[in-house]
Design a protein around this motif. Structure first.
Motif: not given
Ligand SMILES: NC(=O)c1ccc[n+]([C@@H]2O[C@H](COP(=O)([O-])OP(=O)(O)OC[C@H]3O[C@@H](n4cnc5c(N)ncnc54)[C@H](OP(=O)(O)O)[C@@H]3O)[C@@H](O)[C@H]2O)c1
Ligand SMILES: [Zn+2]
Length: 362
Positions: A306-327
């Motif tokens: 969705h982010i790529l399709a919307a053409g949003i050029p910048r993402v700021v995130l706090a936490y990398r998803e842990p390999a718990l529910l999905a990789v």
């Protein structure tokens, strides 16, 4: 949202014309059972509950968590069954027979005399209070807002009017400097929901447009997610290049047209609220508390897609998803596609705190 003081949440119920009570000595019921339960959940998530002496005199509240289940959950986390009770006693103090002093179930601190709010907040921080819920009344709510010491407002709108100048208003007049939450500094509407005939709304106060501030707001927004144990609570905010907040979303937020809300993801909801042709998306930043998903089991398109399709050029995130529910390889895929991905791991502990029950299962 400075670290040196607690997060301050103002909570109250008001009539549609903004009164906290009528002018009679009897306590007026503004809200309803469903909303009281919402307030109870918010209390259970707080480290302390603060009221002014006027509220003690008018309502004599106990300020305890009512639900035995929530008290047991707090106890299992090593907390007291109910948060610390805090009273701004003012010049007249409070009656020694007041319920906050005599009803067992939580400790109580009374600040005697006139106190500066920053000093009170500093003292509470030293006592380990990180989330402070301020439950009124009129003078205290006004003072917190006028001093720009409120981070969040939770209000239940009762479906009637009071219309009496002698009744206490939710917010009085702030003094010559005015309220900082002015038309020039709009608050962020983080959630709204009907609870029977009561409209509940949650607002977050934004102070600047730094990445840290906006990501912090995004993490607060994630607290609006309906809690479940098998999926994360995530918040997402899309901000235009000029700092304008274009859209928000949180996990499982209902959005007409998107399908089963229990499958909605935060970034997906925030993007779906905007017109894909909106040119501001092409220079926007999406803040998300957790790494955008990819791949995804519940729907064909991941949030990375969705982010790529919307053409949003910048993402700021706090936490990398842990390999718990999905990789997840969302951050790598975004970078490979030329998106700037900024990680602010200093805010990751706050994300883990919001998701502590989901993470504890892994
Ligand atoms: N609808 C709701 O959700 C809700 C919630 C709470 C209360 N209420 C209503 O609100 C009304 C009470 O409002 P209120 O404005 O009269 O009372 P209030 O805001 O609860 O308390 C005001 C009192 O707090 C003291 N105080 C305020 N700031 C202080 C500070 N910085 N340091 C020390 N003391 C401080 C004042 O001291 P001084 O004596 O020195 O001035 C004053 O006595 C009642 O009608 C109650 O039912 C409604
Ligand atoms: Zn997703």
């Amino acid at each position: 949202m400075a670290d040196s003081r607690p997060h301050v949440l103002l909570s109250f119920a008001a009539s549609l014309d903004g009164f906290l009570d009528d002018a009679s000595p009897n306590r007026l019921l503004l809200s309803n059972a469903a909303d009281f339960d919402r307030v109870d959940a918010a209390r259970a998530e707080s480290d302390a509950i603060l009221v002014g002496a006027g509220t003690i005199r008018a309502d004599n509240p106990r300020l305890l968590v009512r639900s035995a289940e929530r008290r047991a959950e707090r106890t299992s986390l090593g907390l007291a069954p109910s948060p610390l009770r805090v009273v701004l006693g003012g010049s007249r103090g409070i009656d020694p027979a007041a319920a906050v002093l005599t009803e067992p179930g939580a400790e109580t601190v009374v600040y005697e005399g006139r106190r500066s709010l920053p000093d009170v907040l500093g003292d509470l921080a030293e006592r380990g209070v990180r989330r402070l819920m301020v439950e009124g009344g009129s003078a205290v709510l006004t003072e917190f807002l006028a001093a720009d010491l409120a981070d969040e407002i939770q209000v239940a709108h009762a479906p009637f009017l009071i219309g009496d100048a002698a009744a206490p208003r939710a917010f009085g007049l702030p003094g010559p400097a005015g309220f900082p939450q002015s038309p020039e500094r709009r608050m962020l509407l983080a959630e709204y929901r009907s609870l029977g005939d009561v409209l509940y709304a949650r607002y977050l106060v934004q102070r600047n447009d730094s990445d840290e501030e906006l990501l912090g707001l995004t993490i607060e927004l994630s607290r609006s997610c309906p809690p479940v144990l098998n999926a994360y609570a995530v918040g997402a905010i899309i901000v235009a290049e000029d700092g304008t907040i274009l859209s928000t979303g949180y996990s499982r937020e209902p959005l007409y047209g998107l399908g089963d809300p229990s499958k909605n993801h935060a970034e997906e909801v925030a993007i779906a609220k905007l017109d894909p042709a909106d040119p501001r998306l092409r220079s926007a930043t999406i803040y998300t508390s957790l790494e955008p998903c990819s791949p995804r089991a519940s729907r064909p398109l991941s949030c990375t897609d969705h982010i790529l399709a919307a053409g949003i050029p910048r993402v700021v995130l706090a936490y990398r998803e842990p390999a718990l529910l999905a990789v997840c390889d969302g951050a790598e895929r975004l970078r490979a596609a030329g998106v700037e991905v900024v990680e602010l791991p200093a805010l990751a502990p706050a994300v883990r705190e919001v998701n502590r029950k989901v993470l504890a299962r892994g």
